[in-house]
Every structure is written in structure tokens, then in C-alpha cells.
Motif scaffolding. Structure first.
Motif, mmCIF file in Angstrom:
data_model
loop_
_atom_site.group_PDB
_atom_site.id
_atom_site.type_symbol
_atom_site.label_atom_id
_atom_site.label_comp_id
_atom_site.label_asym_id
_atom_site.label_seq_id
_atom_site.Cartn_x
_atom_site.Cartn_y
_atom_site.Cartn_z
ATOM 1 N N SER A 13 17.454 39.820 20.380
ATOM 2 C CA SER A 13 16.369 40.129 21.318
ATOM 3 C C SER A 13 16.009 38.940 22.202
ATOM 4 C CB SER A 13 15.137 40.588 20.541
ATOM 5 O OG SER A 13 14.691 39.558 19.675
ATOM 6 N N THR A 14 16.686 37.808 22.016
ATOM 7 C CA THR A 14 16.367 36.601 22.784
ATOM 8 C C THR A 14 17.429 36.344 23.839
ATOM 9 O OG1 THR A 14 17.496 35.249 21.157
ATOM 10 C CG2 THR A 14 15.151 35.550 20.848
ATOM 11 N N GLU A 15 17.113 35.465 24.785
ATOM 12 C CA GLU A 15 18.043 35.191 25.885
ATOM 13 C C GLU A 15 18.668 33.808 25.834
ATOM 14 O OE1 GLU A 15 16.045 35.869 29.563
ATOM 15 O OE2 GLU A 15 16.161 38.039 29.360
ATOM 16 N N THR A 16 17.995 32.840 25.214
ATOM 17 C CA THR A 16 18.555 31.488 25.214
ATOM 18 C C THR A 16 19.346 31.243 23.931
ATOM 19 O OG1 THR A 16 16.588 30.509 24.213
ATOM 20 C CG2 THR A 16 16.691 30.562 26.640
ATOM 21 N N ALA A 19 17.173 29.966 20.884
ATOM 22 C CA ALA A 19 16.388 31.041 20.277
ATOM 23 C C ALA A 19 17.291 32.019 19.520
ATOM 24 C CB ALA A 19 15.572 31.772 21.337
ATOM 25 N N GLU A 23 17.134 33.220 15.602
ATOM 26 C CA GLU A 23 17.094 34.648 15.266
ATOM 27 C C GLU A 23 18.244 35.041 14.328
ATOM 28 O OE1 GLU A 23 17.528 38.927 17.545
ATOM 29 O OE2 GLU A 23 16.505 37.304 18.601
#
Length: 65
Positions: A13-16, A19, A23
Motif C-alpha cells: 500500500s506504500t509508494e516509496t 516504506a 511494510e
């Protein structure tokens, strides 16, 4: 977003990159990362944006003889 991590499919669910590592449970500071075959140093993980379909490789050192 759908990515491949160490040859296994994952939805995150994260973009970087930094992160995504958290996750996915990669919390050790002693890892090496590559996105789509390109090495990403630890200092660049926060600025590295992942896209759906990216291939992430995470390598951790192993101890032994």
C-alpha cells in the motif's frame, strides 16, 4: 500496488522503497536492495518511488562458514 519481491508476488500500500521494506517486514539495517535490477543504496530508499509491476530484490547477509 502489485510488485514482485525476491521472485514472489506481493501487494503493498506504500509508494516509496523504504516504506515498502517496513511494510514487507524487512527491518534490518544490514540489507541490500535493487529495483528492476538497479542497486539502490540505503540513502536513496526514501526517494525511490515504486511502480506497479516493479521487481524488488532484498538481500541480507548470512552468517556461517
Amino acid at each position: 500496488m502489485h510488485i514482485t519481491v525476491n521472485a514472489s508476488a506481493h501487494d503493498i500500500s506504500t509508494e516509496t522503497l523504504d516504506a515498502a521494506l517496513v511494510e514487507l517486514g524487512f527491518t534490518s539495517p544490514a540489507i541490500a536492495t535493487a529495483v528492476n535490477g538497479q542497486f539502490v543504496p540505503a540513502s536513496a530508499r526514501g526517494a525511490t518511488i515504486l511502480n506497479s509491476g516493479d521487481r524488488l530484490e532484498v538481500l541480507a547477509p548470512m552468517q556461517g562458514g
